[in-house]
Structures are given as structure tokens and as C-alpha cells.
Design an enzyme around this catalytic site. Structure first.
Site, PDB file in Angstrom:
ATOM      1  N   LYS A   1      38.349  49.481  39.619  1.00 25.71           N
ATOM      2  CA  LYS A   1      37.482  48.309  39.776  1.00 25.71           C
ATOM      3  C   LYS A   1      36.579  48.233  38.556  1.00 25.71           C
ATOM      4  CE  LYS A   1      34.207  46.417  43.250  1.00 25.71           C
ATOM      5  NZ  LYS A   1      33.458  46.742  44.476  1.00 25.71           N
TER       6      LYS A   1
ATOM      7  N   SER B   1      34.036  43.044  47.931  1.00 25.34           N
ATOM      8  CA  SER B   1      34.037  42.719  46.521  1.00 25.34           C
ATOM      9  C   SER B   1      35.191  43.347  45.740  1.00 25.34           C
ATOM     10  CB  SER B   1      32.719  43.173  45.892  1.00 25.34           C
ATOM     11  OG  SER B   1      32.597  44.583  45.937  1.00 25.34           O
TER      12      SER B   1
ATOM     13  N   SER C   1      33.104  46.647  50.998  1.00 25.72           N
ATOM     14  CA  SER C   1      33.819  46.157  49.815  1.00 25.72           C
ATOM     15  C   SER C   1      35.120  46.869  49.499  1.00 25.72           C
ATOM     16  CB  SER C   1      32.901  46.228  48.590  1.00 25.72           C
ATOM     17  OG  SER C   1      31.996  45.157  48.606  1.00 25.72           O
TER      18      SER C   1
END
Lengths: 488, 489
Positions: free
Chosen positions: B81, B156, B180
Site C-alpha cells: 500500500k 482505504s 481498511s
């Protein structure tokens, strides 16, 4: 109307540690700009703080030395504000649970004269907490440059109660506080390097009043003398404002030590809301009894306690203690010389006068000095035993200081051992009397000083080696004798 | 060959590498090819460096040839990420603020992946600074759900979840502050695991909310998640909130825990607002456990159910408002060309650099910390947080773990909630309380909606009992074939 000043000081002291407060990068002064940095100091995305335990040890030590209450847990808060010298735009500090609360700093006010001890006071402290220093801004024309070398250096904030009543007291407070810090190995407190910085809150009120007046904060007081001068100036300024019918505005003022003037920086309306909250990146650290006991074991005797002990244990005069006690190493040096010579007062005299003079003249640090306590003790013993005269000792001191040769060795090598051979002395004294008829007459007529010319003659003849006490005895005996000079 | 490789588990890939049936270069090339083929539609990658990935792969092959393998992930690509620092790679957090920022240092997890032999492959999209539940808050692109490109992948960590589901990476790391990892894992039909707070170092994870953020694995199987967790977990002296204890060999441990377990079902998590198809799939999973001999008990999490969202949006925003203060355009990041002085430069750089959701949370966080409001909001929220944790600990007196939905619905359509922040916040209602309580939680696939969208089962464990939690998840996984299903792209 007579006025009274009410003063509280906020002192920032950089804690001497190898690395910074929350990261492993070195703390230091004088390096090339932005070299003492890493992701944590520069607040790069993702960097996290880790507490420097030595810094916590040091502040606990300060707290124990000053009699503060030590919090059972060291808790960290964030103080949020935007300014370019603060890389994270928040400072890690301690808000509602400072590590030290209460405590006092013992101060000495100026005495009626230099050789008489002044009054002692204990100035109460509000709190001492630990935080991190900010970077340094350098403004050059339209450009502003930032150096983050200082950012993240462990910094202690020591807040006094508003218990100081004059610029002199503030001066004495800072002097005493600095001595304690240096004693404890907490900081070198070099104000030129920014290791000790002071802000002062000053207000005035009619003498005897109990209500506080409006306070003004003085900033940038960057030497201990400027603190005194800045406060004195501010007190005068406030009195003048009040006397002319004005009112004091709560504000922050900048004192310029060079010009002796101050100007307003900001008023209270611009006060910050720092939005303090507990730093979620740092776990609270327990400071248990064992931790405190370990630190307590390393706490030195405080300067004024040492001074009182020097009075009691060594019967030193105030002037000598006043010279010795601000310097812990010098005190240790003295005690070693005092113990090994058995003559503390003589050792104290040599150190306070001759040694310090030579150190200053040669710009030599005590630690680097070749003359060790054993030299002082040797010299004291030689004089005491009458092996050399005090004058000879004074003469050889500089050479001993410079070479580090042991006094006994030098006296032997140079043949400085003073003469105590009564026959030899008798001859020299006889010659002195014969050579100074006028002095003889004067002495007999009651002029006591006249004997000095004869003593000088003997010293010159003996090249300084004549024992002055014996010379004095022999001369007086000869001059007293009825036959002397009048042989019938 | 390559189409066979891209949907294999990391454990299978490790075996192929081990027996020499495939090289790391071949494997890495397969994922490079897959990205080239599908990412113009999936949009999971913010950036990538094929040359660098292949260089890492060659180095890995050389180590293997020389008998100097580093660790369990030798030669296997892992996507990160875009919120985890890798030296020399971009670190954008999907924000204009850091659009041109390249990290000069490695996050602890990045360093550990390297020392486990992994190939660090690609920077994966996310909601800006991890704030959001759909990746629609990315300043660069909205990632698509590989099962339905019109839908969001969740957030997210939408990039890691979508990249994994689309076969562009075999493993990925995300971060979970309120769901997330778990919510996008459920939307994309993969395994997503948020470990106990403190198990994985946060050093080098760009902070959103420090007391809630936790890095965790995305994987095709529970065993892969255990493998990846074993490589990145454990104490780190660079993170003061890191748990100071050794971690077990999760991959070996999960095979030792066999149950049956006592499992709790929080009654509040099945109320109105939960989509019927999702409820059905989760209930079916609960029945599976019951059928496998587990004792199922209804439990209650009254405080968590009622107050988690409100508590979360006070604590998370308060911390974020302070954590994001460092982005001022002075030392790095976006700098406005308009600033007239230092403070004006801050205003303009931040106004230009941050997107609307980030600004919303900074403003909210600044407000709740303000003098006069602190006690009423932040301090009270911290007290409620303690009660929420107590809710879970009470439940754990009776049961080993909890079974729950991950999100109220399967993946929603792009744009469906982006104009309604509150509706978006509510999509985290079942995940958020774990972060407040610091507990581990996993999302594993447990079925599909009639429209063919994946549904996730959330299993919530006890602090630092990840091995037991993973074993419970694995028991379900082994009895079902959900993780063998892949989207058609």
C-alpha cells in the site's frame, strides 16, 4: 509610591546526552547545518519517536537534587503549533503530568561586601518537565534558512514560582540553578551555545499588596547578566507606565541586551491554543522506586551544602569557599589536596589564589592541568615543615604548574631547601647587623619595620634559603642583647 | 505458465521456487505481465518499477542458486500500500501533498520483507492518507473492484485488495485504522488480516491515527496471511508501541489449533442496516462452525455497537490533525508557489495539497482538541474507548472468538456514497471497534451475492492470540472453496 516586583522564571536547559530526545542521531553543537538529522528529526512521513532513557535519568536526577516530587509515570503530550523551526509542527512535551513538581533552588544574594556571605533564600519551583528542542532559523535578507541540528535535543523546562522579587534575585537564582546543573552533569549550561535560555515573567504591584499585577513576558534573555539587566529595565519601565497614569498590557517583549531596550513582540490576543493531547506514539514510562534509588545514588552533594561542610570540616573562610564551591571538580581537587596535606586552609589558599590564577593565565582546564592535588599537598607540607619558605614556594609554583614536577623533587634538584643551620644563620645575621647600622638604630628607637632591611640582607646573602622564622628569632635576640653594637 | 502462476497461493509459489520449477524472475515477470494486461481497468497501482522488480528477482535467484536464501518469502513478490516507506520508492499516500515524494528510508516491515527475501513490487492505491472506505478519496485514481469494475474495491486499502484479487500480486500489505484491510478484503474476496495493535511495527507507516493504525497482510489463503505476518511481525525498537515479545511461527501454529472452539455472535451486529444477503452468508458460516462441533453463543457488545463510530471519529481525527501537521511544504512535499510568508505558505500548500476528506478530518480533529472542547470530546472518547475494549474482554470470558459480518453490504457502486460522508463512515460499523479495542480481526471470503459480489466473514480474536484466530479462519477456509474463485477480467 514604593513598588514591589514579582518575577517568575522559565528556564530551558539542554540536557547533555549523546543522542537526541527521541531518536538515535547524535546531539551536538557547531556541526554543518542539517547534518545531525534523520527521518525522525526531519519528521519524514512514517517516522516514529523512541524515548532517550538517559534524558529521563537526567531529569529525575535534577528533580531529586532539587527536592521535587517525581511523578510515578513519565507521560508525553503533543503541543501543537505551526512554526518552521518545528519539523512535526508539534513538539513532544509534558503537559498535565510533568515529571518533577515542587522542589526549591537555594540561592545566595549579594552580601554587604565581597568577603561576607549574603542572605540565602529557597526559591520554590512549580515544575520541571522534559521536551525536545526546536531547530534554528537564520534570516538572511529575504531568505530564511533552517538548521535542524538542534531540533530534537533533549530540553528541560524549569518553571519557578513567581517568588523572585528583584533582578538581583533572578540573577542569583540563575547562577545557583546553573551550578546545580553543572554539578549534576546535566548540562554544561553554556548560554552562548544556547544550552541555557531564560524567559522572565515580570509584574509590579504596590509594596505590601497581595494581588498580582499584569505580567509581561520577557524573551531572548541570552546571558545571565542580560536576565538581570532586562528584568531591572522592565521593572523600571512598568513603574514609569503606572506612575504616568498608564496601565500595563499583558504582552511578550523582546529585550535587547546590547542597547538595553525592549520592544513588544505580541500581545495576549494572539495567544496560542496548543491543543495538547497525550502522544499516541509514546507509551508512558513507569519511574519506580528502584529507578529513583539508582538515580539518587548518583546525585552529588549540592553546592551550598558543600560550602557549609567546608566551613565546618575545614574551617575555610567564606571567600575561599565562594571561589571553590561553584566548581565541583575544583572542590574534589581541593579535598584531595586538603586531606593529603593535612592543611586544608593552606591548600585552599594555594588553590583559590595561585592555581586559579595560573589556570586562567594559561587558559588551562583543571582536568588538563599538570599540577595535581598531590603537588599542592607536597608544597603545603614543605612550607609547613619549614623545608622551604613561603616565598620560595610562591616562586617555584609557576614552574611546578607548568612542568608537573613534584615539589619535593624540584626543591632537591634546585637546592632550595632552606637553611636551618643556626651557625650559618648566626653569621648572616651578624653580617646584616654590621652592614645596616641605621636600621639597627631605628629598630632600637622603636621602629619595628626597620628589621625588614636586615632580614632582606640575610635573604639576599642566603639566596632565599634562610628560614625566615629562625632569622627573625636570631636577629631579635642579637638586637635585644645589651652588648649588641655596644661592646664595652 | 504465467496465467497458472498468478492465482496460486504464496505457499504454492514458494514450493515451485523451492523445487526449481519456476524462477523468481519468471514469477515476477508473470505479475508484471498481468499488471500490464489488467491494471488499466483495475487501477490498483500508483507506481511500479519493472526493472527494479526484475533486478530484485535476479538477486533472489542468485541467492537461491548460491544456497543463501534469506527467508520464507524468498523470490515472492509483495505489493505495498502506498503508505509504507521503501527506500528509493515513491511514497505518495495517494495525495497531491506527497505526489513527488520518494522515501529515503525503509519502514521496518519493508526491511523485514527484504530480509525474508521478498520482491517489493509496486505501490498500491488507497484513499488519501488512508482516510476513506472506497479509494475514491485517492488524489490520483479510483481503483475498480475486479469482480465488477463499476464498483469500488473498498478502502482505504483498495489497491492491495484489488491487485490481489486481479492476480497482479500474490501477497500485499495494507494498513487498517478502522477496517481498511478487512473491508476491502471482503469487497474483493480475499483474505485480509488486521493483527493486534502493537504486533507489527508502525515505523515507516505514514501515520493516520497512531493509536489505531496497524499494518497487516492481504493474501489468497489464511496460511499465506500467516506466512506474511510471520515475516513482518514482532518487536521493533524503533516503535515505542511495539509489543515487546517474540512471535510464534504462525504457519506451523495454525495447524496445531484444531478446535472445537466456543464462538460468540454479537447480537448487535445483525440488526437493521445489515444487508440480507450478507447476513445470510455470515449466518451460513456460523452454522458451519456449529456443525463442526463448535459451541455458538450469542454475546452482547452494547457500548461498541452504540458508540464505536462516534468514538472513532473523535480519536482518529484528533490524532490525524496532529499527525498531518508535518505536511507544510517546507521540508518536502507539495509547496504552493503563492505563499507570501511562512504561515501563508502553510495555508496555501495545505489547501492545495490535501483533498476534501483529509481536510474534513483535520478540521474535525482540530476542533475536538481545542481548548474548552477537549474534555467533552477527546477525553470522553478515550473513556468510552476503554469501555468498548471492556465489552470485548467481557465477551472473551465466555468465548474464544467472535463471528460477525465485515461490512453491512457487499461492494457498492462508485459514486454511490462519495457525496455522503456519514453513509461512508457507517460502512465501517462492524470493523471500527476492533481498532479502538486493539484487537485482531480477519476477513475471509464466505460467499457471493446473487450479483456475483464477494462477501466477507469477520472473525475477531483475543489480543496477541493471532495463531488461534488464524486457525479458526483456516478451519472454515479448508471446508469451502471460495478462495479458489477468481474474477474474470
Amino acid at each position: 509610591m514604593p513598588y514591589e516586583a514579582v518575577i517568575g522564571l522559565e528556564v530551558h536547559v539542554q540536557v547533555k546526552t549523546r543522542s537526541k530526545m527521541f531518536t538515535r542521531v547524535a546531539a551536538g553543537y557547531g556541526e554543518s547545518p542539517n547534518t545531525l538529522t534523520d527521518p525522525v528529526v526531519l519528521a519524514l512521513p512514517g517516522a516514529l519517536p523512541v524515548m532517550n532513557k538517559t534524558a529521563l535519568d537526567r531529569i529525575v536526577k535534577v528533580g531529586l537534587m532539587l527536592g521535587c516530587e517525581i511523578a510515578p509515570v513519565c507521560k508525553w503530550d503533543r503541543k501543537n503549533y505551526f512554526y518552521p523551526d518545528s519539523p512535526k509542527n508539534y513538539q513532544i512535551s509534558q503537559y498535565d503530568q510533568p515529571i518533577c513538581q515542587g522542589g526549591t533552588v537555594e540561592i545566595e544574594l549579594p552580601g554587604p561586601s565581597r568577603n561576607i556571605m549574603g542572605e540565602h533564600l529557597r526559591i520554590p519551583l512549580t515544575r520541571i518537565h522534559l521536551e525536545e528542542d526546536v531547530g534554528k532559523l537564520n534570516h538572511a535578507g529575504r531568505e530564511s534558512l533552517i538548521d535542524f541540528n538542534r531540533a530534537g535535543t533533549p530540553l528541560m523546562e524549569i518553571v519557578s514560582e513567581a517568588a523572585l522579587r528583584s533582578a538581583e534575585e533572578a540573577f542569583a537564582y540563575l547562577t545557583a540553578l546553573r551550578t546545580v546543573m553543572v554539578y549534576g552533569g546535566i548540562s554544561d549550561c553554556d548560554m552562548e551555545k544556547g544550552q541555557l535560555r531564560c524567559d522572565a515573567n515580570v509584574s509590579i504591584r504596590p509594596a505590601g499588596a497581595t494581588e498580582l499585577g499584569t505580567k509581561v513576558e520577557l524573551k531572548n534573555l541570552n546571558s545571565i547578566s542580560f536576565v538581570r539587566d532586562g528584568i531591572a529595565h522592565e521593572i523600571k519601565r512598568q513603574i514609569a507606565v503606572v506612575e504616568s497614569g498608564g496601565t500595563i498590557v499583558q504582552e511578550t517583549r523582546d529585550y535587547d541586551g546590547q542597547t538595553g531596550t525592549s520592544q513588544s513582540l505580541r500581545s495576549k490576543e494572539m495567544a496560542h491554543d496548543y491543543r495538547y493531547f497525550p502522544d499516541p506514539d509514546l507509551m508512558p514510562v513507569k519511574v519506580d522506586e528502584e529507578w529513583k534509588a539508582r538515580i539518587r545514588a548518583g546525585c552529588p552533594e549540592l553546592p551550598f551544602d558543600k560550602q557549609r561542610r567546608f566551613f565546618a570540616e575545614y574551617q575555610l573562610p567564606y571567600t575561599i569557599t565562594a571561589v571553590l564551591t561553584p566548581d565541583r571538580d575544583l572542590c574534589d581537587y581541593f579535598e584531595e589536596a586538603a586531606k593529603s596535606s593535612g592543611q586544608p586552609q593552606a591548600a585552599g589558599n594555594w588553590i583559590a589564589n595561585d592555581l586559579l590564577r595560573e589556570l586562567a593565565a594559561g587558559k588551562v582546564a583543571l582536568a588538563d592541568c599538570k599540577m595535581r592535588p598531590a603537588h599542592i599537598a607536597g608544597l603545603v607540607r614543605l612550607v609547613e615543615a619549614g623545608v622551604i619558605s613561603n616565598n620560595i614556594a610562591k616562586e617555584v609554583f609557576v614552574e611546578l604548574f607548568q612542568t608537573g614536577e613534584m615539589p619535593e623533587a624540584m626543591v632537591g634538584r634546585k637546592g632550595l631547601k632552606q637553611s636551618t643551620d643556626v651557625g650559618e644563620l648566626d653569621q648572616w645575621c651578624g653580617a646584616a647587623i654590621a652592614a645596616n647600622p641605621k636600621s639597627v638604630t631605628d629598630f632600637k628607637a622603636g621602629k619595628e619595620n626597620a628589621i625588614n632591611a636586615m632580614k632582606g640582607f640575610v635573604m639576599k646573602q642566603s639566596k632565599g634559603k634562610a628560614n625566615p622564622r629562625l632569622v627573625d628569632e636570631i636577629l631579635r635576640a642579637k638586637l635585644r642583647a645589651p652588648s649588641a653594637g655596644r661592646m664595652q | 505458465m504465467s496465467s497458472d502462476l498468478i492465482f496460486k497461493s504464496a505457499a504454492e509459489l514458494a514450493a515451485l521456487l523451492e523445487t526449481g520449477q519456476v524462477s523468481s524472475v519468471e514469477l515476477t515477470q508473470a505479475f508484471i505481465d498481468r499488471r500490464r494486461a489488467v491494471d488499466d481497468r483495475v487501477k490498483a497501482f500508483n507506481s511500479f518499477d519493472e526493472t527494479d522488480a526484475l533486478a530484485q528477482a535476479r538477486a533472489s535467484d542468485a541467492r537461491r542458486a548460491g544456497g543463501e536464501m534469506r527467508g520464507a518469502l524468498e523470490g515472492i513478490p509483495v505489493g505495498l500500500k502506498d503508505v509504507i516507506a521503501v527506500a528509493g520508492q515513491p511514497l505518495t499516500c495517494s495525495s497531491r501533498m506527497l505526489a513527488n515524494f520518494v522515501s529515503p528510508y525503509d519502514a521496518t516491515v519493508a526491511a523485514r520483507l527484504k530480509s525474508a527475501g521478498a520482491i517489493l513490487w509496486g505501490r498500491l492505491n488507497m484513499d488519501e492518507f488512508a482516510m476513506g472506505s472506497s479509494t475514491e478519496n485517492s488524489a490520483f485514481q479510483t481503483t475498480s473492484n475486479p469482480w465488477d469494475l463499476e464498483r469500488v474495491p473498498g478502502g482505504s486499502s483498495g489497491g492491495p485488495a484489488a491487485a490481489l484479487a486481479a492476480g497482479e500480486v500474490p501477497l500485499a500489505l495494507g494498513s487498517d485504522t478502522g477496517g481498511s484491510i478487512r473491508q476491502p478484503a471482503s469487497f474483493c474476496g480475499v483474505v485480509g488480516f488486521k493483527p493486534t495493535y502493537g504486533l507489527v511495527s508502525r515505523y515507516g507507516l505514514v501515520a493516520f491515527a497512531s493509536s489505531l493504525d496497524q499494518i497487516g497482510p492481504f493474501a489468497r489463503t489464511v496460511e499465506d496471511a500467516a506466512l506474511l505476518l510471520g515475516a513482518i511481525g514482532g518487536h521493533d525498537p524503533l516503535d515505542s508501541t511495539s509489543y515487546p515479545a517474540a512471535i510464534p511461527d504462525y504457519r506451523a501454529e495454525i495447524k496445531k489449533h484444531r478446535g472445537p472452539w466456543k464462538l460468540g455472535v454479537p447480537k448487535e451486529y445483525f440488526g437493521p442496516g445489515l444487508n440480507a444477503e450478507v447476513a445470510g452468508a455470515v449466518r451460513a458460516a456460523i452454522e458451519f462452525y456449529q456443525g463442526a462441533g463448535c459451541e455458538i453463543r450469542e454475546v452482547s457488545l452494547p457500548v461498541a455497537a452504540e458508540y464505536a463510530i462516534a468514538t472513532y471519529y473523535i480519536i482518529a481525527t484528533a490524532e490525524a490533525s496532529s499527525n498531518l501537521a508535518r505536511y507544510d511544504g517546507v521540508r518536502y512535499g507539495h509547496r504552493s508557489k503563492e505563499g507570501s510568508d511562512a504561515i501563508d505558505l502553510y495555508f496555501k500548500s495545505r489547501a492545495e495539497g490535501f483533498g476534501p476528506e483529509v481536510k474534513r478530518r483535520i478540521i474535525l480533529g482540530t476542533y475536538v482538541l481545542s481548548s474548552g472542547y477537549y474534555d467533552a470530546f477527546y477525553l470522553r472518547a478515550q473513556k468510552v474507548r476503554t469501555l468498548i475494549r471492556q465489552d470485548f474482554l467481557n465477551a472473551y470470558r465466555e468465548v474464544d472468538a467472535l463471528l460477525a459480518p465485515v461490512a453491512p453490504t457487499a461492494a457498492f457502486k462508485k459514486g454511490e456514497k462519495s457525496s455522503d460522508p456519514l453513509a461512508m463512515y457507517l460502512s465501517d460499523i462492524y470493523t471500527i471497534s476492533l481498532n479502538l479495542a486493539g484487537l485482531p480481526g480477519i476477513s475471509i471470503p464466505c460467499g457471493f451475492t446473487r450479483e456475483g459480489l464477494p462477501i466477507g466473514l469477520q472473525i475477531i480474536g483475543q489480543p496477541f492470540q493471532e495463531a488461534g484466530l488464524l486457525a479458526i479462519a483456516r478451519a472454515y477456509e479448508q471446508a469451502h472453496g471460495w478462495n479458489g474463485m477468481n474474477p474474470k477480467l
